[in-house]
Motif scaffolding. Structure first.
Motif, short mmCIF file in Angstrom:
data_model
loop_
_atom_site.label_atom_id
_atom_site.label_comp_id
_atom_site.label_asym_id
_atom_site.label_seq_id
_atom_site.Cartn_x
_atom_site.Cartn_y
_atom_site.Cartn_z
N THR A 197 1.09 -1.37 -0.06
CA THR A 197 -0.12 0.03 -0.28
C THR A 197 0.80 1.38 0.07
OG1 THR A 197 -0.42 0.51 2.37
CG2 THR A 197 -1.60 -1.24 1.52
N ALA A 222 0.05 3.88 2.13
CA ALA A 222 -0.42 4.24 3.35
C ALA A 222 0.89 4.93 4.01
CB ALA A 222 -1.04 3.23 4.30
N ARG A 252 -1.26 -6.83 4.98
CA ARG A 252 -0.84 -5.60 4.18
C ARG A 252 0.21 -4.94 4.68
NH1 ARG A 252 -6.18 -6.07 5.33
NH2 ARG A 252 -6.11 -4.03 6.58
N TYR A 299 4.46 -7.86 7.10
CA TYR A 299 2.98 -7.06 7.15
C TYR A 299 2.66 -6.55 8.31
CZ TYR A 299 2.38 -11.96 9.35
OH TYR A 299 2.67 -12.91 10.19
N THR A 319 -2.95 -7.02 10.39
CA THR A 319 -3.77 -7.68 9.06
C THR A 319 -3.16 -8.80 8.73
OG1 THR A 319 -1.68 -6.89 7.65
CG2 THR A 319 -3.39 -5.28 8.24
N SER A 327 -9.42 -10.49 2.74
CA SER A 327 -9.04 -9.86 3.93
C SER A 327 -8.36 -8.43 3.37
CB SER A 327 -8.16 -10.48 4.98
OG SER A 327 -7.85 -9.49 5.97
N ASN A 328 -7.42 -8.45 2.52
CA ASN A 328 -6.69 -7.36 2.15
C ASN A 328 -7.76 -6.43 1.22
OD1 ASN A 328 -4.39 -8.02 3.37
ND2 ASN A 328 -3.19 -8.67 1.65
N ILE A 329 -8.46 -7.14 0.25
CA ILE A 329 -9.36 -6.22 -0.60
C ILE A 329 -10.50 -5.69 0.29
CG2 ILE A 329 -11.28 -6.53 -2.24
CD1 ILE A 329 -9.88 -9.12 -3.15
N LEU A 330 -11.09 -6.24 1.52
CA LEU A 330 -12.14 -5.62 2.41
C LEU A 330 -11.13 -4.67 3.43
CD1 LEU A 330 -14.42 -8.56 2.78
CD2 LEU A 330 -14.54 -6.61 1.06
N LYS A 331 -9.87 -4.65 3.40
CA LYS A 331 -9.08 -3.78 4.47
C LYS A 331 -9.64 -4.29 5.98
CE LYS A 331 -8.22 -0.14 1.01
NZ LYS A 331 -8.33 1.33 0.92
N GLN A 332 -9.64 -5.50 5.95
CA GLN A 332 -10.20 -6.03 7.39
C GLN A 332 -8.44 -6.29 8.32
OE1 GLN A 332 -11.48 -9.88 6.39
NE2 GLN A 332 -13.64 -9.39 6.03
N THR A 333 -8.99 -5.96 9.63
CA THR A 333 -7.88 -6.21 10.53
C THR A 333 -8.41 -6.95 11.65
OG1 THR A 333 -8.98 -4.28 11.56
CG2 THR A 333 -7.21 -3.63 10.14
#
Length: 301
Positions: A203, A205, A224, A251, A255, A265-271
């Motif tokens: 990312t 970020a 991520r 990572y 994440t 999980s990465n697509i939905l930006k889950q933690t």
């Protein structure tokens, strides 16, 4: 990871006195001081890529001289301000002599190049280019080569591998590059080491910093990570004895997920939820030394 039969003879051939002296210096001096004292620069191969650019920024911020390379020899506009620490160079990673000329005299090399429309396909860059970097570093006695690879690269049946490999078989060729690098170093008597860094989903970020990162081995967990954090890991790995001849994933600690579910999980930006414990195999720390502590080398040192 299995031990290489040629690794013992390689390590026995090293000058133990010189190695001990080097370790002592690395233990007591800061990274910037080490490079200033040694009088050598770090070469970044693929400096115009997003991760390569972050590597250059990290080096300059630490006061470390950097040779930033690209196929054209020109750098991004953000590096237009003159700096005594920064040198630009034209390098074609698919050409061994070109790479060798760029790394000669370097104290470390970061391979951040990857397949691109103008720079070559995955076979040429992520496989043959990586191998050229390893050969050039060994021939020129460059103490450390750090390679930016990819999480999931050794698991061809995982969803992450299958998806990313659709893009020019990039995962296949990254894996081949990794394996050949390990073999070249295991067979060499040169006092040189490599580090293979396998980031999760990249990312742009802001960086999290060392305390919020996690590294692992075995290529079973990913997540991520900001490119700036990957760059920091690459730079710090150059100076760490604990990362000698190691391969590890990295990572953001919150994440991390098994490879089978990390893509979604990465697509939905889950933690992970608050207080979620780290996997038993995970490495965390408040300093770089703590983060790298206990890494297992790919073969006997």
């Amino acid at each position: 990871m299995t031990a290489s039969s040629g690794s013992a003879s390689r390590r026995e051939a090293l000058d133990s006195t010189a190695a001990a002296a080097c370790a002592a210096v690395l233990s007591f001096l800061s990274p910037g001081t080490v490079f200033a004292a040694a009088g050598g620069a770090v070469t970044v191969l693929g400096a115009n890529g997003k991760t390569g650019t972050e590597c250059v920024k990290q080096l300059l911020a630490k006061g470390i001289a950097c040779t930033a390379t690209s196929r054209s020899g020109s750098l991004k506009s953000e590096f237009e301000d003159p700096s005594a620490l920064l040198t630009a160079a034209a390098v074609d990673v698919t050409n061994l002599s070109s790479v060798s000329a760029a790394v000669k005299g370097a104290k470390g090399v970061i391979f951040a190049a990857s397949a691109s429309k103008g720079g070559g396909n995955a076979e040429a860059v992520d496989y043959k280019g990586v191998v050229n970097a390893a050969k050039a570093c060994l021939e020129n006695n460059v103490p450390r080569l750090v390679i930016v690879s990819s999480g999931g690269v050794s698991k061809p049946n995982s969803p992450v591998y299958k998806f990313l490999n659709l893009f020019g078989e990039i995962m296949k060729f990254k894996a081949l590059g990794e394996e050949e690098v390990r073999a070249l170093y295991a067979q060499s008597d040169a006092p040189c080491y490599y580090t293979i860094v396998r980031p999760g989903g990249l990312t742009l970020a802001p960086p999290l910093g060392v305390e919020q990162l996690e590294i692992n081995q075995g290529d079973a967990i990913s997540g991520r990570i900001a490119r700036a954090d990957v760059a920091a890991i690459c730079v710090e790995a150059i100076y760490s004895d604990a990362t000698r001849d190691t391969t590890f994933e990295c990572y953001g600690a919150d994440t991390g997920k098994p490879l089978d579910s990390v893509g979604v999980s990465n697509i939905l930006k889950q933690t992970a939820g608050p207080g979620t414990p780290a996997p038993s195999s995970a490495h965390r720390g408040s300093t770089w030394a703590q983060l790298f502590q206990g890494l297992e080398p790919d073969h006997a040192l």
